[in-house]
Design an enzyme around this catalytic site. Structure first.
Site, mmCIF file in Angstrom:
data_model
loop_
_atom_site.group_PDB
_atom_site.id
_atom_site.type_symbol
_atom_site.label_atom_id
_atom_site.label_comp_id
_atom_site.label_asym_id
_atom_site.label_seq_id
_atom_site.Cartn_x
_atom_site.Cartn_y
_atom_site.Cartn_z
ATOM 1 N N ASP A 168 0.175 78.321 63.506
ATOM 2 C CA ASP A 168 -1.304 78.750 62.676
ATOM 3 C C ASP A 168 -1.929 79.691 63.622
ATOM 4 O OD1 ASP A 168 -3.474 78.462 60.249
ATOM 5 O OD2 ASP A 168 -4.269 77.826 62.028
ATOM 6 N N HIS A 221 -1.018 79.318 50.784
ATOM 7 C CA HIS A 221 -1.905 78.178 50.059
ATOM 8 C C HIS A 221 -3.353 79.522 50.664
ATOM 9 C CE1 HIS A 221 -1.882 78.518 55.090
ATOM 10 N NE2 HIS A 221 -2.702 78.030 54.811
ATOM 11 N N ASP A 222 -3.222 80.149 51.664
ATOM 12 C CA ASP A 222 -4.559 81.295 51.916
ATOM 13 C C ASP A 222 -4.975 82.205 50.333
ATOM 14 O OD1 ASP A 222 -5.172 80.159 53.960
ATOM 15 O OD2 ASP A 222 -4.207 80.866 55.035
ATOM 16 N N GLU A 236 2.063 83.513 62.138
ATOM 17 C CA GLU A 236 1.489 83.190 61.356
ATOM 18 C C GLU A 236 0.620 84.730 62.029
ATOM 19 O OE1 GLU A 236 -2.822 81.778 60.624
ATOM 20 O OE2 GLU A 236 -2.910 82.616 58.817
ATOM 21 N N ASP A 294 3.370 73.433 60.271
ATOM 22 C CA ASP A 294 2.154 74.180 60.790
ATOM 23 C C ASP A 294 1.693 72.768 61.883
ATOM 24 O OD1 ASP A 294 -0.020 75.775 60.132
ATOM 25 O OD2 ASP A 294 0.407 74.890 57.866
HETATM 26 C C1 GLC Z 1 -4.628 79.944 59.239
HETATM 27 C C2 GLC Z 1 -4.735 78.507 58.205
HETATM 28 C C3 GLC Z 1 -6.380 78.790 57.445
HETATM 29 C C4 GLC Z 1 -6.761 78.068 57.888
HETATM 30 C C5 GLC Z 1 -6.943 79.089 59.431
HETATM 31 C C6 GLC Z 1 -7.778 78.386 60.606
HETATM 32 O O1 GLC Z 1 -5.548 80.903 58.455
HETATM 33 O O2 GLC Z 1 -3.608 79.322 57.434
HETATM 34 O O3 GLC Z 1 -5.352 78.255 55.610
HETATM 35 O O4 GLC Z 1 -7.921 77.614 57.440
HETATM 36 O O5 GLC Z 1 -5.951 79.458 59.952
HETATM 37 O O6 GLC Z 1 -7.330 77.282 60.760
#
Ligand code: GLC
Length: 582
Positions: free
Chosen positions: A237, A357-358, A291, A135
């Site tokens: 990310d 994971h979200d 992302e 990441d």
């Molecule tokens: C992305 C990640 C998430 C995180 C956010 C802030 O969306 O997937 O888990 O909380 O970024 O970094």
């Protein structure tokens, strides 16, 4: 060319040759003629497994998963048949947002281990033919990063412009929505220099200023640091938020309800990506995944059109966002996946996923986690993810059919934005009962409970107190039980991966949706070089008929999740079949 630059040139060539040999596509035995498949890439043919290190395996009893824990499970990971692991952040972090707030991009989080553990992990993965994607969290850093400490210390600091500051004498800056802040205000006033700093996420995640060329150079060097260690790619990310109009003009009223058009894909984003590609990514044989996918189909296409030299694949959220606690329409789901397939039918490439994971657990959101249907619907969803065109991303634990934990008490949750929102609602007199019910369906902690290894204490995840409670169903849903059961969700996942590897038609073949209006079934063909496969999936808990209009009399079963399927379009609850037509 001087002597020293010649040496450097040859040295670089040697390294590049070494890197590209290392990552060559190994040809598995194929059922499809492979000679004339254009634009083959290893990352298109890979199955990506997303591993959440905090919850995977704890080796030292502190209740938090770690790198040595992952190392101890490498043979298991290999046994799954996956090709790539996307590891959520493992860098030094005060853990305001579980590692998405990085305080040192070149160090490992203490709870996770050391750089020596990381090197051993990477080596162990490569020895087993598994690649590693990390990441890259560079829309923001932690407020405990040295850059931010320096930046905050003085208006004259050389690091001041690494972040977005607004001097208080100019008045309050125009409102910006923060996704994670308790007040949703993205500007935080700081007395030290009498100025506000910007944070689209939490206060402890200040946004980096990509307008600053020095910052961009630092990021490129960080990427090279990891790539030179031999990692195989990055997931970027929140990157589509990185470009900003640094005048921060006022925005239309109500924009916080749909802030994406204002936050995502702002001017210069494509230039930043092209710079990263030119200066870093293009020099290694690695994969890169965004992302998100921008705001429009055109954005998505532009991000990953190979001729534009930006990223390799998009990761659109539209489809995964369809599942709601109130239910969802299968017709709508089909439309969304078909739309995304068509965006990349000629150029570009997409990721296929139903969880990460979200998100809460795949089977609890898209399938049916009741005892009668948990296994069947997990297998059906697995069939779907691994039979679509695009690179499949499979989230750890879904291969066991792990389910939402559904906490009753807010104290059991760990997720920072969830806890902040709870406090905000409490302060403003919001409906906490409704909020708590909704969390049972959607809170991302549901997808972060410890991996269920076996029926021993804490599911074999830790000998200590787990950082997040283990789902009590671990006594029956766990890797040990499923490993021993040939009909388990786990073994179905393994079989499905093997089928995808044999059938390049499932990777590259043209996707055609059939029976689009059927409210229960999702059917499609995949076609490549004369080979034609048919996938029929029942997404409902009642029997249904797929009306594909295809003569199925000569169809041959390749894989299904029930014994003795009928092969005539009649599907039992959550039944999945893949048929060979020719
Ligand atoms: C992305 C990640 C998430 C995180 C956010 C802030 O969306 O997937 O888990 O909380 O970024 O970094």
């Amino acid at each position: 060319m001087s002597f020293s630059s010649k040496i450097t040139f040859f040295f670089c060539c040697a390294i590049l040759t070494f890197l590209s040999c290392k990552n060559e596509v190994k040809a598995p035995e194929q059922n499809t003629a492979t000679s004339d498949i254009p634009d083959r890439e290893w990352w298109k043919e890979a199955v990506v497994y997303q591993l959440y290190p905090r919850s995977f395996k704890d080796s030292d009893g502190d209740g938090v998963g770690d790198l040595k824990g992952i190392i101890s499970k490498l043979d298991y990971l290999k046994s799954l048949g996956i090709d790539v692991i996307w590891l959520n952040p493992i860098y030094a972090s005060p853990n305001d947002d579980n590692g998405y707030d990085i305080s040192d991009y070149r160090d490992i989080m203490k709870e996770f281990g050391t750089m020596a553990d990381f090197d051993a992990l990477l080596k162990g993965m490569h020895e087993r033919g598994i690649k590693l994607v990390m990441d890259l969290v560079v829309n923001h850093s932690s407020d405990e990063h040295e850059w931010f400490k320096q930046s905050r210390s003085s208006r004259n600091s050389p690091y001041r412009d690494y972040y977005h500051w607004w001097p208080a004498e100019k008045g309050k800056p125009n409102y910006r929505y923060s996704l994670f802040d308790i007040n949703h205000d993205a500007w935080k006033y700081d007395t030290l220099t009498d100025a506000y700093y910007l944070h689209y996420f939490s206060r402890k995640q200040p946004d980096l200023n990509w307008e600053n060329p020095q910052l961009r150079k630092e990021i490129r060097n960080i990427m090279k640091f990891w790539l030179d260690k031999g990692i195989d790619g990055f997931r970027l990310d929140a990157f589509t938020f990185a470009a900003k109009d640094i005048n921060f003009p006022p925005l239309s009223e109500g924009y916080e309800k749909d802030f994406m058009p204002y936050y995502s894909m702002q001017p210069h984003l494509h230039e930043y990506l092209q710079e990263l590609n030119r200066e870093v990514l293009s020099k290694y044989d690695v994969m890169s995944v965004a992302e998100g996918a921008g705001n429009t189909p055109q954005d998505a296409h532009d991000l990953v059109d190979a001729d534009r030299h930006e990223l390799d694949m998009a990761y659109p959220f539209e489809c995964v966002d369809i599942a709601k606690s109130s239910g969802y329409s299968v017709v709508h789901l089909k439309e969304a996946f078909s739309k995304w397939d068509s965006i990349f039918s000629q150029k570009g490439w997409v990721s296929i996923f139903l969880a990460n994971h979200d998100q809460a657990r795949m089977v609890s959101r898209f399938g049916n986690d009741s005892p009668a249907f948990r296994e069947l619907s997990s297998k059906m969803l697995t069939t779907f993810i691994l039979s679509m065109r695009g690179t499949p991303y499979y989230y750890n634990g879904d291969e066991l059919g792990m389910t939402n934990i559904r906490f009753d008490n807010i104290e059991d949750y760990n997720d920072m934005p969830t806890l902040n929102e709870y406090q905000r609602l409490k302060k403003t007199g919001g409906d906490l009962t409704k909020f708590m019910e909704e969390l049972k369906f959607s809170c991302r902690d549901n997808g972060r409970t410890p991996y269920q290894w076996n029926a021993s204490n804490n599911a074999g995840f830790t000998t200590g107190k787990p950082w997040l409670k283990v789902n009590p169903n671990y006594t029956t849903i766990n890797a040990a039980v499923e490993d021993a059961d040939p009909n388990s969700v786990l073994n179905y996942f393994r079989k499905m991966i093997q089928l995808r590897k044999k059938e390049l038609t499932l990777v590259y073949g043209k996707y055609t949706l059939l029976d689009a209006e059927n409210p229960s079934t999702y059917s499609y063909t995949r076609e490549l070089n004369g080979r034609k496969l048919l996938v029929m999936l029942n997404w409902k808990a009642t029997a249904a008929k797929a009306n594909t209009g295809i003569d199925l009399s000569k169809a041959k079963l390749l894989l299904g999740n029930y014994p003795a399927p009928l092969l005539d379009g009649n599907l039992r609850p959550y039944e999945a079949v893949i048929l060979e037509l020719n």
